[in-house]
Design a protein around this motif. Structure first.
Motif, PDB file in Angstrom:
ATOM      1  N   VAL A 197       3.343   1.715  11.282  1.00  0.00           N
ATOM      2  CA  VAL A 197       4.412   1.036  10.556  1.00  0.00           C
ATOM      3  C   VAL A 197       4.905  -0.123  11.407  1.00  0.00           C
ATOM      4  O   VAL A 197       5.118   0.016  12.610  1.00  0.00           O
ATOM      5  N   ARG A 198       5.064  -1.287  10.768  1.00  0.00           N
ATOM      6  CA  ARG A 198       5.465  -2.486  11.499  1.00  0.00           C
ATOM      7  C   ARG A 198       6.573  -3.257  10.803  1.00  0.00           C
ATOM      8  O   ARG A 198       7.058  -4.243  11.339  1.00  0.00           O
ATOM      9  N   GLY A 199       6.928  -2.859   9.590  1.00  0.00           N
ATOM     10  CA  GLY A 199       7.881  -3.662   8.841  1.00  0.00           C
ATOM     11  C   GLY A 199       8.665  -2.826   7.847  1.00  0.00           C
ATOM     12  O   GLY A 199       8.854  -1.613   8.029  1.00  0.00           O
ATOM     13  N   PRO A 200       9.096  -3.446   6.757  1.00  0.00           N
ATOM     14  CA  PRO A 200       9.964  -2.758   5.799  1.00  0.00           C
ATOM     15  C   PRO A 200       9.313  -1.585   5.081  1.00  0.00           C
ATOM     16  O   PRO A 200      10.006  -0.797   4.448  1.00  0.00           O
ATOM     17  N   GLU A 201       7.977  -1.434   5.192  1.00  0.00           N
ATOM     18  CA  GLU A 201       7.334  -0.260   4.583  1.00  0.00           C
ATOM     19  C   GLU A 201       7.819   1.028   5.235  1.00  0.00           C
ATOM     20  O   GLU A 201       7.634   2.126   4.697  1.00  0.00           O
ATOM     21  N   LEU A 211       0.823  -1.207   0.000  1.00  0.00           N
ATOM     22  CA  LEU A 211       0.000   0.000   0.000  1.00  0.00           C
ATOM     23  C   LEU A 211       0.859   1.258   0.000  1.00  0.00           C
ATOM     24  O   LEU A 211       0.615   2.195  -0.770  1.00  0.00           O
ATOM     25  N   VAL A 212       1.866   1.297   0.886  1.00  0.00           N
ATOM     26  CA  VAL A 212       2.705   2.488   0.992  1.00  0.00           C
ATOM     27  C   VAL A 212       3.472   2.716  -0.305  1.00  0.00           C
ATOM     28  O   VAL A 212       3.560   3.849  -0.801  1.00  0.00           O
ATOM     29  N   ARG A 213       3.977   1.657  -0.883  1.00  0.00           N
ATOM     30  CA  ARG A 213       4.717   1.788  -2.145  1.00  0.00           C
ATOM     31  C   ARG A 213       3.789   2.277  -3.259  1.00  0.00           C
ATOM     32  O   ARG A 213       4.172   3.114  -4.084  1.00  0.00           O
ATOM     33  N   ASN A 214       2.559   1.759  -3.284  1.00  0.00           N
ATOM     34  CA  ASN A 214       1.633   2.163  -4.338  1.00  0.00           C
ATOM     35  C   ASN A 214       1.177   3.604  -4.175  1.00  0.00           C
ATOM     36  O   ASN A 214       1.001   4.327  -5.163  1.00  0.00           O
ATOM     37  N   CYS A 215       0.990   4.051  -2.940  1.00  0.00           N
ATOM     38  CA  CYS A 215       0.454   5.402  -2.756  1.00  0.00           C
ATOM     39  C   CYS A 215       1.446   6.466  -3.209  1.00  0.00           C
ATOM     40  O   CYS A 215       1.056   7.606  -3.481  1.00  0.00           O
ATOM     41  N   LEU A 216       2.721   6.119  -3.338  1.00  0.00           N
ATOM     42  CA  LEU A 216       3.702   7.068  -3.870  1.00  0.00           C
ATOM     43  C   LEU A 216       3.408   7.414  -5.324  1.00  0.00           C
ATOM     44  O   LEU A 216       3.849   8.450  -5.828  1.00  0.00           O
ATOM     45  N   MET A 241      13.110  -2.153  11.838  1.00  0.00           N
ATOM     46  CA  MET A 241      12.091  -2.457  10.839  1.00  0.00           C
ATOM     47  C   MET A 241      12.615  -2.274   9.425  1.00  0.00           C
ATOM     48  O   MET A 241      12.275  -3.041   8.521  1.00  0.00           O
ATOM     49  N   VAL A 242      13.430  -1.245   9.211  1.00  0.00           N
ATOM     50  CA  VAL A 242      14.027  -1.054   7.880  1.00  0.00           C
ATOM     51  C   VAL A 242      14.921  -2.232   7.535  1.00  0.00           C
ATOM     52  O   VAL A 242      14.894  -2.760   6.416  1.00  0.00           O
ATOM     53  N   MET A 243      15.707  -2.685   8.516  1.00  0.00           N
ATOM     54  CA  MET A 243      16.629  -3.799   8.264  1.00  0.00           C
ATOM     55  C   MET A 243      15.894  -5.111   8.017  1.00  0.00           C
ATOM     56  O   MET A 243      16.467  -6.037   7.427  1.00  0.00           O
ATOM     57  N   MET A 244      14.626  -5.214   8.447  1.00  0.00           N
ATOM     58  CA  MET A 244      13.851  -6.422   8.170  1.00  0.00           C
ATOM     59  C   MET A 244      13.733  -6.665   6.666  1.00  0.00           C
ATOM     60  O   MET A 244      13.692  -7.802   6.201  1.00  0.00           O
TER      61      MET A 244
END
Length: 432
Positions: free
Chosen positions: A281-285, A264-269, A319-322
């Motif tokens: 935010v909970r993960g690599p998003e 979702l986050v990638r698409n909304c860009l 989370m980024v490193m995940m």
């Protein structure tokens, strides 16, 4: 008397089910379905030559309708706006959270089978199932409440049901001042950082009020801005006219069709947003949100679970490193420093109150890590007693020009910024 009523209800309940099409009843409007149950109940009582008072009949009808059309004994809690969480630890062990405090109730399901039937009804509403092959299930009720079900063999003492509810009332920052969550100068500061399109992260523990605070912050977004929201469960209630709301989707019974927050986050860009708001935010998003904040989407916001602002930054790094293990800690913290302007920490205390404990800004890097500086925070009273209500004051703790001053100046908010900080120094609130 209570025992006799339970026996009567159990006896007539099965007869009522035999006389009506339970599946068809669920597809009819609630008043129609309730009228059908009432007719069947009268027939059953007459056939069994059972006489009950009007009060007993009304109670029988309510309980049977709750079981057949709703969520059994939980129905009475779902209509109350003051209940935040419903926790079923077994058919006869039900807790609720009211005004920040957890208390045991005196209601119960008949048995594990009764509880299991309600769990199945809840998850079936969203096309999910829960059984031995899939003993854990997340779902969402029509009112937006989050539901989690765990059944045996994973749940040793019987089915476990947790319902996380959300208030229908939209609280503003000024409402939260009245509740003692923050002071008026602190509210004025948050209005400034929202109007100035500062990038904001709201950090706090479970049930601390992160989403409520995020929702209040969105009230100061200009009406001409295009806002795209991404949430696991649609909770935000933005009032602006140009809002696009998106929600993640779990996989279906075949394990297909899942849409994650990352997607979702990638698409909304690609949707030409002025601001992006991520429920949590909970993960690599997290990396995509940081990049969006740093590439023209000023004023973006999100929440995350953390017990302090410093922990929030460490959690962002993790989370980024995940998803991007090739990035070094220093690179991630450089991105955090360039992207995030403000970290707001909110906590729920032992007396059930919720308070913003700090508003911090990012000021640079030291030894490869982002440095935070508190602008305002909640100062506890020195003599605070563990048995008493939390007491203390919100006050400004930084004397000078904050690093967000230039951002506020671009939007004509710099005078209000300095005034809010000055008011926090001169008039710290006293809360009890």
């Amino acid at each position: 008397m209570q025992h006799n009523f339970a026996i009567l209800k159990q006896r007539v309940f099965l007869d009522v089910i035999d006389r009506i099409d339970a599946a068809g009843l669920l597809r009819r409007p609630l008043p129609e379905a309730r009228a059908g149950v009432s007719t069947a109940l009268k027939d059953v009582l007459a056939r069994n030559r059972q006489t009950v008072s009007d009060v007993e009949f009304a109670r029988l009808l309510d309980d049977i309708c709750d079981d057949m059309l709703g969520f059994g004994p939980l129905e009475r809690f779902l209509v109350r706006d003051d209940i935040a969480d419903i926790m079923v630890n077994g058919f006869d062990n039900i807790f609720i959270e009211v005004n920040g405090r957890v208390e045991k109730t005196d209601v119960a399901f008949r048995d594990d089978e009764h509880l299991m039937n309600v769990c199945q009804r809840i998850v079936s509403l969203v096309g999910r199932r829960v059984d031995e092959s899939s003993p854990i299930c997340d779902a969402r009720l029509k009112d937006g409440s989050r539901v989690n079900v765990v059944i045996p063999p994973l749940a040793i003492d019987g089915p476990v049901l947790t319902i996380r509810r959300f208030t229908k009332q939209r609280l503003t920052l000024d409402d939260m001042v009245g509740l003692g969550t923050l002071s008026q100068p602190m509210a004025d500061l948050l209005k400034v950082v929202s109007r100035s399109r500062c990038n904001i992260l709201v950090s706090g523990g479970t049930g601390s009020g992160k989403t409520t605070l995020l929702n209040a912050l969105t009230g100061w977004i200009a009406v001409e801005e295009r806002v795209v929201t991404c949430e696991d469960t649609a909770e935000l209630q933005l009032q602006q006219p140009h809002v696009v709301r998106m929600e993640t989707r779990p996989s279906n019974t075949e394990g297909l069709g899942e849409v994650t927050m990352f997607q979702l986050v990638r698409n909304c860009l690609r949707m030409r947003p002025d601001r992006i708001i991520v429920g949590e935010v909970r993960g690599p998003e997290t990396l995509d949100l940081l990049q969006a904040m740093n590439t023209g989407h000023d004023g973006s916001m999100g929440t995350l679970h953390a017990n302090s602002p410093d922990e929030a930054l460490s959690r962002i790094e993790a989370m980024v490193m995940m998803g991007y293990g090739n990035l070094t800690s220093e690179v991630i913290h450089r991105l955090i420093t360039a992207s995030v302007n403000i970290v707001v920490q909110i906590e729920r205390f032992r007396d059930g109150t919720r308070k913003i404990t700090s508003i911090s800004e990012t000021v640079g890097l030291k030894d490869g890590r982002t440095v935070l500086r508190d602008l305002m925070r909640f100062e506890f009273d020195a003599g605070d007693d563990e048995d008493d209500a939390i007491s203390g004051s919100h006050c400004t703790v930084f004397d000078g020009k904050p690093s967000i001053y230039q951002q506020a100046r671009k939007h004509g908010e710099h005078r209000r910024l300095m005034q809010a900080l000055a008011d926090g120094r001169a008039n710290p609130d006293e809360t009890a």
